[in-house]
Design a protein around this motif. Structure first.
Motif, PDB file in Angstrom:
ATOM      1  N   ALA A 149      -7.702  61.177  65.914  1.00 22.50           N
ATOM      2  CA  ALA A 149      -7.719  62.039  67.093  1.00 22.50           C
ATOM      3  C   ALA A 149      -8.284  63.407  66.760  1.00 22.50           C
ATOM      4  O   ALA A 149      -9.061  63.982  67.525  1.00 22.50           O
ATOM      5  N   LEU A 150      -7.896  63.955  65.592  1.00 20.49           N
ATOM      6  CA  LEU A 150      -8.408  65.256  65.194  1.00 20.49           C
ATOM      7  C   LEU A 150      -9.917  65.205  64.978  1.00 20.49           C
ATOM      8  O   LEU A 150     -10.639  66.138  65.321  1.00 20.49           O
ATOM      9  N   ASP A 151     -10.406  64.092  64.416  1.00 24.51           N
ATOM     10  CA  ASP A 151     -11.845  63.938  64.231  1.00 24.51           C
ATOM     11  C   ASP A 151     -12.562  63.899  65.574  1.00 24.51           C
ATOM     12  O   ASP A 151     -13.614  64.524  65.756  1.00 24.51           O
ATOM     13  N   VAL A 152     -11.977  63.161  66.521  1.00 23.36           N
ATOM     14  CA  VAL A 152     -12.576  63.072  67.854  1.00 23.36           C
ATOM     15  C   VAL A 152     -12.591  64.436  68.525  1.00 23.36           C
ATOM     16  O   VAL A 152     -13.591  64.857  69.106  1.00 23.36           O
ATOM     17  N   ILE A 153     -11.467  65.162  68.422  1.00 23.93           N
ATOM     18  CA  ILE A 153     -11.365  66.477  69.065  1.00 23.93           C
ATOM     19  C   ILE A 153     -12.387  67.449  68.491  1.00 23.93           C
ATOM     20  O   ILE A 153     -12.988  68.242  69.212  1.00 23.93           O
ATOM     21  N   ALA A 154     -12.597  67.411  67.168  1.00 25.29           N
ATOM     22  CA  ALA A 154     -13.577  68.313  66.560  1.00 25.29           C
ATOM     23  C   ALA A 154     -14.966  68.074  67.152  1.00 25.29           C
ATOM     24  O   ALA A 154     -15.699  69.021  67.440  1.00 25.29           O
TER      25      ALA A 154
END
Length: 294
Positions: A149-154
């Motif tokens: 999720a953090l990768d997607v958000i970045a």
């Protein structure tokens, strides 16, 4: 895109809450029923159907954090922001700085905020478990779905910044950047994942903070850059220093405390610096003069 409670339509029509310019998408293709605790996707008898995680649905289907919904040639990812905040700080003692009152991990020898040497006096030690955001999962126990999720958000945040939508980018990045700073101040590794590159993670987070400071004209992100470098003891890259010179002048930044704390930390390591490192320290000392003048 944030979804309010209620019905959220997706399709090619401009009347939909999310309009997709895709020839494979019907005018009114799908609907999301958004509740306080659940999200359900429904196919509105579209021509090409709806798939969840690669499987076509035949009726209303509940979807959860990081599920992928395929509509036409589009892939939509459901991200529950609350999931990104679910964490607690690692177990261990925390020491309060006598000088500035900042909370530091017991293993730290100097305060991450002001640089003062810390004592191990038990009267200054907090409870061994400190919860953050009323969470129930430790950083080390975060599952791979949250990391994804953090990768997607970045990626989404980068697009928002490119489009000048800095407030939207800040809402997405804030939990991530706060978590990195909290971890650094507790003297913990920036990441527990073997697949992550701590240097790349640090550089990326610093870059986002500088962009947010520029776009939002919010000096809290200038503070963040000084604090993360103080907590980790890293000497700033030349590009970061030059960006800060521009920002403090443009925003009339006048908070000297965080930079002075950082200078105290790096001066302790200056004996081992070469010519290029000493030049960077000089640029930081020049930055302090600019801030004092503001």
């Amino acid at each position: 895109m944030e979804m309010p409670l209620g019905e959220f339509t997706i399709g090619r029509s401009s009347s939909c809450n999310l309009a997709l310019a895709d020839g494979l998408v019907s005018r009114k293709h799908a609907m999301l029923h958004v509740g306080p605790d659940t999200v359900v996707v429904e196919d509105l008898r579209s021509r090409n159907g709806v798939a969840v995680n690669g499987v076509r649905i035949n009726g209303p289907r509940r979807i959860e954090h990081m599920d992928r919904v395929y509509i036409g040639s589009q892939e939509l990812v459901l991200i529950d922001a609350a999931k990104l905040k679910e964490r607690v700080a690692q177990t261990g003692d925390y020491v309060v700085c006598e000088m500035c009152g900042a909370i530091n991990g017991a293993a730290k020898r100097r305060c991450g905020d002001c640089g003062k040497r810390l004592t191990s006096d038990a009267s200054q030690t907090l409870a061994s478990k400190r919860s953050v955001d009323s969470s129930s999962h430790a950083w080390g126990a975060e599952d791979t779905r949250t990391q994804r999720a953090l990768d997607v958000i970045a990626g989404i945040a980068s697009k928002a910044i490119a489009m000048g939508r800095f407030e939207e980018a800040e809402r997405m990045l804030l939990p991530h950047l706060d978590m990195i700073l909290e971890r650094a101040m507790a003297d913990l590794p920036l990441s527990d994942s073997e697949k992550d590159d701590p240097d790349a993670l640090f550089a990326g987070a610093t870059g986002y903070a500088l962009q947010l400071a520029q776009g939002l004209r919010n000096t809290r992100w200038i503070d963040w850059v000084f604090r993360i470098h103080t907590a980790t003891g890293r000497l700033m890259e030349a590009e970061t220093i030059e960006a800060l010179h521009d920002l403090v002048r443009a925003h009339k930044y006048s908070q000297t405390g965080y930079l002075r704390a950082y200078l105290n930390v790096i001066r302790n390591h200056s004996a081992g610096y070469g010519a290029s490192e000493r030049f960077l320290v000089g640029r930081l000392e020049g930055l302090e003069q600019v801030i004092s003048a503001n």
